[in-house]
Enzyme design. Structure first.
Site, PDB file in Angstrom:
ATOM      1  CD  GLU A 361       8.789  -8.897  -6.239  1.00  0.00           C
ATOM      2  OE1 GLU A 361       8.721  -9.030  -5.141  1.00  0.00           O
ATOM      3  OE2 GLU A 361       8.793  -9.293  -6.685  1.00  0.00           O
ATOM      4  CG  HIS A 392     -16.734  10.157  -5.357  1.00  0.00           C
ATOM      5  ND1 HIS A 392     -17.294  11.209  -5.141  1.00  0.00           N
ATOM      6  CD2 HIS A 392     -16.551   8.548  -6.527  1.00  0.00           C
ATOM      7  CE1 HIS A 392     -18.627  10.954  -6.381  1.00  0.00           C
ATOM      8  NE2 HIS A 392     -18.029   9.664  -6.875  1.00  0.00           N
ATOM      9  CE  LYS A 520      12.591 -12.052   1.901  1.00  0.00           C
ATOM     10  NZ  LYS A 520      11.800 -13.225   0.872  1.00  0.00           N
TER      11      LYS A 520
END
Length: 557
Positions: A361, A392, A520
């Site tokens: 960001e 893993h 947004k």
């Protein structure tokens, strides 16, 4: 004068960028094995200590000329001047006309350079400390008179990731309280986290912290509204309910008051604190509730120590500068597109998620300060996982895939040997497990660096292709004496300043985040369509129209 005298060619002075390009061409195929063969003392040369931590960058694909050229690049970009500007009250965040003074949040209260600033911060922190002590002593009661035993932090982004990460990382330092105290975190706007949590809680003993810098973030306010409805359904709608069960942290006291949070329960921060840098402020209330007032003070002191190191240390020994420059070399010259963060301690489970916001960001930008497009690649994709689990999952790709990836290994040197440890009766067995994690940390960084050459001689003979290890994956290793409030503060501050160093090299503003704003706004335009208040889809693209039709059950597909 004889005109036939041969003229010597003039010596051309290369810019730091040109010098680095030249060095890259000379060294792009040089293997780390060769670098270690040529420099037997690489650890001594490329390792820096700072009190209770060690930063080893000897497994980076550099040598002394490359390091010197990187430092010259930083000097040519006037990094010293920019550091001075950061540690001032200048509006370094030029797109929002704001200072970036997160460093001020960890100033000692008696600081003489910025006494007014230090007092301003200290006043809010002291109010927070009083609340923390009141809750810990069992003196903070809900509307019915019962002691608060569950605290739910409602936030998103910097109001969630930082407090969650640190509270989890420092769980060994959880202080004893008069009554058992649980800290929980809610961030997702879909309500799933809140739904899971509420049925485990009693309204009478639950306190909500609503953390939002602007106090207008829809994710946070939607969760807060649901929590409020839950409380009012159980306890009624009297004003005492809101006063006793909600704390607010924001730059907007008027909005907190309008929402219903009592002024006594409002804690303030300032516009000069970016959300992703705000955990040092009262946004860090969940951290203080976990580790106590003295623990939080040690956390701040650790970060302040790194501020001083960053501000005063010569670049060749300056850990945040070196961290930033290694990233510049890997991203802009070795063309590595991703960077993995691999902590070998389960308590750092959320550290990579926190760094994803801090780094991407901040430096995920493509516009320079002069308004022009950047000339180089900026922030790499940051990813990772707790190292033993990652072994893993994706280490197969790191060792034998086609992607070149730089890595940060992080581990505490000591664990399970102090009074804070919760399960002392199992300490011997758990110390063995810690040593197992450390041995894997060292082994993986070694194998990534040297490939087949890390194997024993008899193991290398007649290896089939599918068992070959190429190596030459660069990494750094950060060792902390132990994971404590102080070293946690240091670790975070190191990465904060690393991000700033890179922003200076790339000539971008790391303190804004305009890329997250428009999405947004578009969502706010679409919501009336989904809830039936509007039916006009004409301004939308065909794909979005089709998806909305499916969501509304109007598609023939």
């Amino acid at each position: 004068m004889n005109k036939n005298i041969e003229q010597f060619p003039r010596k051309t002075t290369l810019t730091p960028q040109q010098k680095l390009e030249q060095l890259m061409e000379q060294h792009k195929t040089v293997h780390l094995t060769e670098l270690f063969d040529k420099e037997q003392d690489r650890f001594a040369k490329y390792c820096v200590g700072c009190e209770d931590l060690v930063f080893d960058f000897s497994k980076q694909r550099i040598n002394q000329p490359i390091l010197d050229a990187l430092v010259q690049l930083a000097e040519s970009k006037q990094l010293n001047k920019w550091i001075d500007t950061l540690f001032s009250q200048n509006k370094i965040n030029y797109t929002e006309q704001r200072e970036a003074m997160h460093w001020a949040l960890r100033l000692p209260a008696d600081n003489q350079v910025y006494p007014e600033l230090a007092k301003q911060v200290s006043d809010q922190l002291e109010r927070m400390y009083q609340l923390v002590n009141k809750i810990h002593e069992g003196q903070y009661r809900g509307a019915t008179g019962e002691v608060i035993q569950d605290v739910v932090n409602i936030g998103v982004g910097g109001s969630d990731l930082g407090p969650l990460m640190v509270s989890h990382a420092l769980s060994d330092f959880k202080v004893k309280t008069a009554k058992p105290l649980n800290i929980r975190f809610v961030s997702t706007m879909d309500g799933s986290q809140l739904s899971d949590i509420l049925h485990q809680l009693r309204p009478e003993t639950t306190l909500f912290i609503v953390s939002s810098k602007s106090f207008s973030t829809i994710d946070t306010l939607s969760n807060a509204h649901t929590a409020r409805k839950w409380l009012e359904k159980a306890l009624g709608r009297e004003s005492s309910i809101l006063k006793s069960h909600f704390i607010g942290v924001s730059t907007k006291p008027d909005k907190m008051t309008e929402w219903g949070i009592h002024p006594d329960n409002q804690f303030l921060l300032w516009d000069w604190v970016g959300g992703r840098y705000s955990l040092w402020s009262c946004i860090g209330l969940p951290i203080a509730l976990t580790i106590g007032v003295e623990g939080f003070k040690a956390f701040l002191a650790g970060a302040h120590g790194i501020d001083e190191h960053f501000r005063t240390t010569e670049f060749h020994q300056n850990i945040p500068v070196l961290m930033g420059l290694m990233g510049i070399w890997n991203t802009n010259y070795l063309n590595l597109k991703t960077h993995a963060v691999l902590p070998y301690d389960g308590r750092l489970k959320y550290f990579t998620s926190y760094l994803q916001q801090l780094e991407m960001e901040s430096n995920g930008k493509s516009t320079q300060r002069n308004g022009q497009k950047v000339e180089n690649t900026t922030c790499p994709i940051v990813w990772g996982e707790v190292g033993p689990n990652a072994q893993h999952a994706f280490y197969q790709l790191l060792h034998q895939g086609t992607q070149k990836v730089s890595c940060d290994f992080i581990a505490p040197m000591h664990r399970y040997n102090a009074n804070h440890f919760t399960y002392v009766e199992n300490a011997d067995a758990l110390i063995d497990q810690h040593l197992l994690a450390l041995s894997n940390c060292l082994a993986q960084s070694r194998l990534l660096a040297f490939g087949n050459d890390a194997l024993k001689v008899d193991q290398r003979e007649q290896l089939p292709a599918y068992k070959q290890y190429e190596g030459n994956q660069p990494s750094t290793t950060m060792l902390l004496k132990e994971l404590s409030p102080r070293t946690m503060g240091k670790l975070i501050a190191l990465y904060e300043h690393k991000v700033f160093v890179q922003s200076v090299i790339w000539d971008i503003n790391p303190f804004d985040q305009w890329g997250v704003e428009k999405g947004k706004e578009i969502a706010n335009d679409l919501l009336p369509i989904l809830n039936g208040e509007s039916s006009d889809l004409s301004h939308l693209d065909d794909s979005t129209q089709g998806l909305i039709q499916f969501l509304l059950g109007k598609s023939n597909g």
